[in-house]
Design a protein around this motif. Structure first.
Motif, mmCIF file in Angstrom:
data_model
loop_
_atom_site.group_PDB
_atom_site.id
_atom_site.type_symbol
_atom_site.label_atom_id
_atom_site.label_comp_id
_atom_site.label_asym_id
_atom_site.label_seq_id
_atom_site.Cartn_x
_atom_site.Cartn_y
_atom_site.Cartn_z
ATOM 1 N N ALA A 76 134.589 35.577 59.217
ATOM 2 C CA ALA A 76 133.325 35.406 59.948
ATOM 3 C C ALA A 76 132.317 36.405 59.420
ATOM 4 N N ASP A 86 130.302 38.153 68.926
ATOM 5 C CA ASP A 86 131.045 37.664 67.761
ATOM 6 C C ASP A 86 132.495 38.134 67.808
ATOM 7 N N TYR A 89 134.416 36.387 70.480
ATOM 8 C CA TYR A 89 134.729 35.016 70.039
ATOM 9 C C TYR A 89 135.961 35.004 69.144
ATOM 10 N N LEU A 90 136.064 35.967 68.216
ATOM 11 C CA LEU A 90 137.200 36.027 67.307
ATOM 12 C C LEU A 90 138.486 36.377 68.045
ATOM 13 N N ALA A 93 139.554 33.234 69.730
ATOM 14 C CA ALA A 93 140.122 32.312 68.748
ATOM 15 C C ALA A 93 141.524 32.738 68.341
ATOM 16 N N ARG A 140 139.869 24.524 61.949
ATOM 17 C CA ARG A 140 138.423 24.373 61.807
ATOM 18 C C ARG A 140 137.799 23.739 63.042
ATOM 19 N N LEU A 143 137.589 26.444 65.718
ATOM 20 C CA LEU A 143 136.569 27.451 65.442
ATOM 21 C C LEU A 143 135.151 26.942 65.682
ATOM 22 N N ASP A 144 134.978 25.631 65.697
ATOM 23 C CA ASP A 144 133.651 25.064 65.980
ATOM 24 C C ASP A 144 133.302 25.116 67.462
ATOM 25 N N ASP A 146 132.392 26.775 70.857
ATOM 26 C CA ASP A 146 131.767 27.982 71.438
ATOM 27 C C ASP A 146 131.477 29.065 70.402
ATOM 28 N N ARG A 147 131.165 28.680 69.181
ATOM 29 C CA ARG A 147 130.861 29.673 68.149
ATOM 30 C C ARG A 147 129.468 30.239 68.397
ATOM 31 N N GLU A 152 128.510 32.706 60.799
ATOM 32 C CA GLU A 152 129.157 31.790 59.856
ATOM 33 C C GLU A 152 130.656 32.034 59.875
ATOM 34 N N VAL A 153 131.409 30.984 60.126
ATOM 35 C CA VAL A 153 132.871 31.086 60.193
ATOM 36 C C VAL A 153 133.466 30.074 59.219
#
Length: 693
Positions: A76, A86, A89-90, A93, A140, A143-144, A146-147, A152-153
């Motif tokens: 990311a 950010d 979020y990671l 995930a 993938r 990861l889309d 609630d980004r 950029e991920v």
């Protein structure tokens, strides 16, 4: 001439039964063309020989981990620095990925980059799944969700590269087939100026592909051969190109016989009798040529040999059974609206008569000029950069895995997530760790358990060496070479270096060995076939030399185009090997088509007159065949893979060069200049012709 008269029942019954048999084969085997992807593998490590050092490391690693995990790296990036949202979020995930069924273990938590504030973070997931592509797609999709906006991920690493490669090959059994068939159809309509005959030829191609696909599917499913996306694409193109070439030769002779006054059944018999030898010799030469790939140590190359041979064999069978059957059934109607009545449309081609006249007037000037031009073009071959490319360079379109690798290299040691792997004796651990600290290695650490203890298995330890450069780069391969030199020198360690970069390095070295071994074998095989076919020594030597010269010129022009027009980063050594095998084998095809007719005419008219008659009779057919084959190989460029685009150009340009220059000017001029001596030491080099008309 009056319409064909009624004929005895058996004369049409046998062709009808043959046509029905092929219809049944097509109905049964047709679906297998779309199922080949199910038995294809694009995993590079599976293609290496068992003696390769990276293969030995893969086998030894099984003692440390029962899973066959592949890393997927999530990277990311936010220019200016990651925000708290950010990082949260990671973390979310990572927790979600921990529950995925394909995990080989808990994900490695997000690791921020070293900048202040950090602009990127990486999260590593080890995938243990039968279908890595499906697992990467799930990642993938997750990861889309609630980004944070502006973050950029991307997913990269070996698993993502493999998934994107599989996606690039997804068009093999759809788009590639459609483009190849459309190209052949357009060219055949232009050649025949008939709506029905192109359809019959395309049916012959389709039935041949169906039969070949079924055979390849069964063998690949049983593990008898290795199939990958490249081999699958080349199979489709070879079948369409070869089947069309054989059809052009047979149909041209069939039309000659119709015009001479034969009825459709007699015309088929005479045409097949006249063309079966060159078609069989052509197919046999290509089959033997591609089977030389069995001498390769790379399983991917070895697999292409029988795959391509099966395709050529199926094309041959369809061309000499199905096509003659339907030509016998349709007769003159197949050529409608062109005229094929006796004596109608039998005029000699003005173009090829003019070419033959040029050859007859100035043979030595013609062959010396064309040979000099080919030598000049071949001189540029030294500029071809065929020493391998990075794995990320194989794509001709933008893909997430390549973009992710670039982001990763900007903020972290580029080898993160795909380290070099060292297996060594446990009692030499400290010495190996010290020896592994070479230029290009960012970090070295042994594999440990949850308590931090070094894991030992069967007296061995596993060490990860994180590389500073991207694992598929030239710099990384140089680092692995240095790493091998130093750890091999540690007494009593019996250390071996593997991992993704080592696999690529071993593949490159094996490819270079294959090129040095297989090319001389192909030349020897083809020279032997020509000697048997032409009953001569001098003619086969000259023909083989012209094909090699044509290949050199093709690679010289390819080097200029790749470097300066397309801006390609380089080429794999297999581009040269495959280009040689296909161009030499297929170039000999056209030599066979021409010289068998020249030999036939020379027995009646003498070598010089026979050469001119053979050139006029076959010039249009050979040129049409070359255009068809070049166009079908060009269809490979629709797949966004660097290797296939390069093979498409090399073979397409080489075939056109061969048919337009070598087969139309160089070979006829040489033969005309030498006269009957070209057939030495056969009887034809000593006897006078039966007729001088």
């Amino acid at each position: 001439m009056a319409p064909d008269r009624p004929v005895p029942r058996l004369r049409w019954l046998i062709p009808a039964l043959l046509a029905l048999a092929w219809l049944a084969i097509g109905a049964f085997a047709g679906p297998f063309a779309g199922k080949l992807s199910e038995v294809a593998s694009n995993d590079g490590s599976a293609f290496l020989p068992s003696t390769a050092e990276s293969t030995e490391v893969n086998e030894l690693r099984a003692a440390f981990d029962e899973t066959d995990a592949t890393p997927a790296i999530i990277v990311a990036e936010r220019p200016g620095g990651l925000t708290e949202a950010d990082l949260a979020y990671l973390e979310t995930a990572s927790a979600a990925l921990a529950d995925f069924e394909f995990n080989a273990g808990p994900p490695i938590p997000p690791q921020p980059s070293a900048e202040t504030p950090p602009e990127a973070a990486q999260l590593i997931v080890l995938i243990d799944a039968e279908d890595d592509a499906a697992a990467v797609e799930e990642i993938r999709t997750l990861l889309d969700t609630d980004r944070p906006e502006g973050l950029e991920v991307l997913v990269t690493g070996q698993a993502a590269l493999g998934a994107d490669l599989g996606e690039a090959f997804a068009g093999v059994d759809g788009l590639l087939l459609l483009v190849a068939a459309a190209v052949v159809a357009v060219i055949l309509v232009l050649v025949y100026r008939s709506p029905l005959l192109p359809l019959l030829v395309l049916l012959s191609c389709g039935f041949a592909l169906a039969a070949a696909s079924a055979a390849v599917y069964v063998l690949a499913d049983a593990g008898a051969i290795d199939l990958n996306g490249q081999s699958q694409g080349i199979l489709f193109i070879l079948v369409f190109g070869a089947a069309t070439d054989y059809a052009l030769l047979l149909v041209a002779r069939f039309r000659e016989e119709l015009i001479s006054g034969a009825d459709r059944f007699a015309a088929v018999r005479k045409a097949l009798r006249a063309t079966i030898e060159p078609i069989a010799a052509s197919a046999g030469t290509v089959i033997l040529g591609v089977l030389c790939l069995l001498f390769s140590q790379l399983e991917s190359n070895r697999g292409l040999g029988p795959v391509a041979a099966i395709g050529i064999g199926a094309a041959f069978l369809a061309a000499v059974t199905f096509l003659p059957a339907v030509l016998a059934l349709f007769g003159r109607a197949a050529f409608w609206p062109r005229r094929t009545a006796a004596g109608k449309g039998a005029g000699r081609s003005r173009l090829w008569s003019s070419v033959a006249g040029l050859v007859a007037r100035r043979p030595r000037v013609v062959w010396m000029t064309t040979a000099a031009g080919l030598v000049i073009a071949a001189a540029f071959m030294v500029q071809l950069k065929a020493d391998g490319t990075a794995q990320t360079d194989v794509f001709l379109t933008e893909v997430d895995s390549v973009a992710g690798q670039e982001v990763l290299a900007e903020h972290f040691p580029a080898g993160s997530g795909a380290p070099a792997v060292i297996i060594a004796n446990a009692d030499a651990l400290d010495a190996v760790l010290a020896a592994a600290e070479v230029d290009g290695v960012a970090e070295v650490a042994p594999k440990t358990d949850a308590s931090g203890q070094v894991v030992e298995a069967e007296g061995l330890v596993e060490i990860d060496a994180v590389l500073e450069d991207a694992p598929d780069s030239d710099a990384a391969m140089s680092t692995v070479e240095r790493l091998r030199d130093t750890v091999h020198a540690v007494d009593g360690a019996d250390a071996k270096v593997g991992g993704p970069t080592a696999i690529q390095l071993d593949t490159l070295e094996t490819s270079e060995r294959d090129r040095a071994v297989i090319i001389p074998i192909v030349l020897a095989v083809i020279l032997g076939v020509l000697m048997l076919l032409l009953r001569s020594i001098l003619a086969p030597l000259l023909l083989t030399a012209t094909v090699v010269l044509s290949f050199g010129a093709t690679m010289g022009v390819s080097a200029l185009v790749f470097n300066h027009l397309f801006g390609f980063p380089g080429a794999d050594p297999t581009v040269v090997l495959f280009g040689f095998v296909f161009l030499v084998a297929l170039g000999i095809d056209y030599n066979i088509f021409l010289m068998t007719r020249v030999r036939e005419e020379s027995a009646r008219l003498g070598t010089r007159a026979g050469t001119l008659r053979g050139l006029v009779a076959t010039g249009g057919v050979i040129t049409s065949a070359g255009v068809v084959l070049a166009a079908t190989f060009s269809a490979l460029a629709v797949l966004p893979i660097l290797f296939l685009a390069q093979i498409a150009f090399v073979v397409a340009f080489g075939v056109l060069l061969d048919t337009v220059i070598v087969r139309s000017l160089l070979v006829p001029a040489l033969t005309f200049d030498l006269g009957r001596a070209v057939w030495w030491p056969s009887r034809l080099s000593r006897v006078r012709p039966l007729s001088r008309k």
